[in-house]
Design a protein around this motif. Structure first.
Motif: not given
Length: 291
Positions: A21, A25, A136, A177
């Protein structure tokens, strides 16, 4: 041994997959905000939290309250106040596991010694204090919506179900993610009844490895263990071992995901900041989805 992420971010790294991240992101996730509606994904903290028998229940003590003033406590300048103390295990309710929480072969994530986690001083490596705030893209895998109701106790969420949930949501996983899995386990618990922590729907190892190899930074679920219970024969917490120890992926357990699903959310801005408990093996969490 399978040490997929060891050394990827240097020999001293203690953040693991959260390194995936970055600013890109975060900006991508922020661009998903449409209505500005925040949704808390946390269980309320009280002595009514579902807790397995090997952990202490939440204790909440009032140190100063209105009764003290009714009994004659001084009120200098008319000032009155209340304060309290909460005592709870770090792995209670909605919480995140640090990378020192689970290991095997006497090695933590990135090769640090398991002996560095001590009852007298906490985790010398990979403690929760090493985690940054998490901002994120969140992705909801709604298995309840996919199957038309909560999953049965011990029902396996395999790779095929994960891919079907992604297809239903019209999404592809991207590096960094935070993947949140809704099984319906928490929703199925009845007030006043003892939860069965030994029979839960959840991810099997194949599904977990599919997520890890897709580059996700965090995996969370609405159950106690994220993974299916009981475990596959001959294994003990295989998802914890492989994701935390080998891939450096933290797990978030006990999420409240029904409101998120009811809002029709699939991809959203996800924000969560663990408490920086020095040497802690986990942290209570109030994750927020912003729609």
């Amino acid at each position: 041994m399978a040490e997929e992420a060891w050394g990827r971010w240097g020999p001293d790294d203690e953040r693991g997959a959260l390194n995936l991240i970055g600013p890109e992101q975060v900006r991508r996730a922020a661009s998903l905000v449409r209505t500005g509606r925040p949704i808390s994904l946390a269980q309320p903290i009280s002595d009514r939290l579902l807790v397995p028998s090997h952990r202490h229940k939440v204790m909440h003590f009032m140190g100063r309250d209105g009764g003290d003033y009714a009994a004659g406590s001084r009120r200098p300048g008319g000032f009155q106040f209340a304060e309290d103390t909460v005592v709870l295990p770090l792995h209670t309710g909605t919480h995140i596991d640090a990378l020192c929480h689970a290991w095997y072969g006497d090695k933590l994530y990135n090769g640090f010694s398991g002996n560095s986690v001590r009852s007298t001083s906490g985790a010398g490596h990979c403690g929760i204090d090493k985690f940054p705030p998490i901002v994120t893209r969140g992705v909801l895998l709604d298995l309840v919506g996919l199957g038309g109701g909560p999953l049965a106790p011990s029902e396996i969420v395999g790779r095929a179900q994960v891919e079907a949930a992604l297809e239903r949501a019209g999404l592809r996983l991207e590096p960094g993610d935070a993947v949140l899995v809704r099984t319906g386990w928490l929703e199925a618990q009845q007030p006043g009844e003892q939860a069965d922590f030994n029979r839960e729907p959840g991810l099997d190892l194949e599904a977990a490895l599919f997520l890890a190899e897709a580059g996700v930074a965090v995996v969370g679920a609405d159950n106690f263990a994220v993974e299916v219970l009981p475990f596959a024969e001959g294994t003990v917490f295989p998802v914890h071992q492989r994701l935390i120890r080998d891939f450096g992926i933290p797990l978030i357990e006990g999420l409240v995901l029904k409101p998120l699903a009811e809002a029709g959310a699939t991809a959203f801005l996800f924000v969560a900041a663990p408490l920086p408990v020095t040497g802690g093996t986990g942290s209570p969490l109030n994750p927020v989805a912003v729609l």
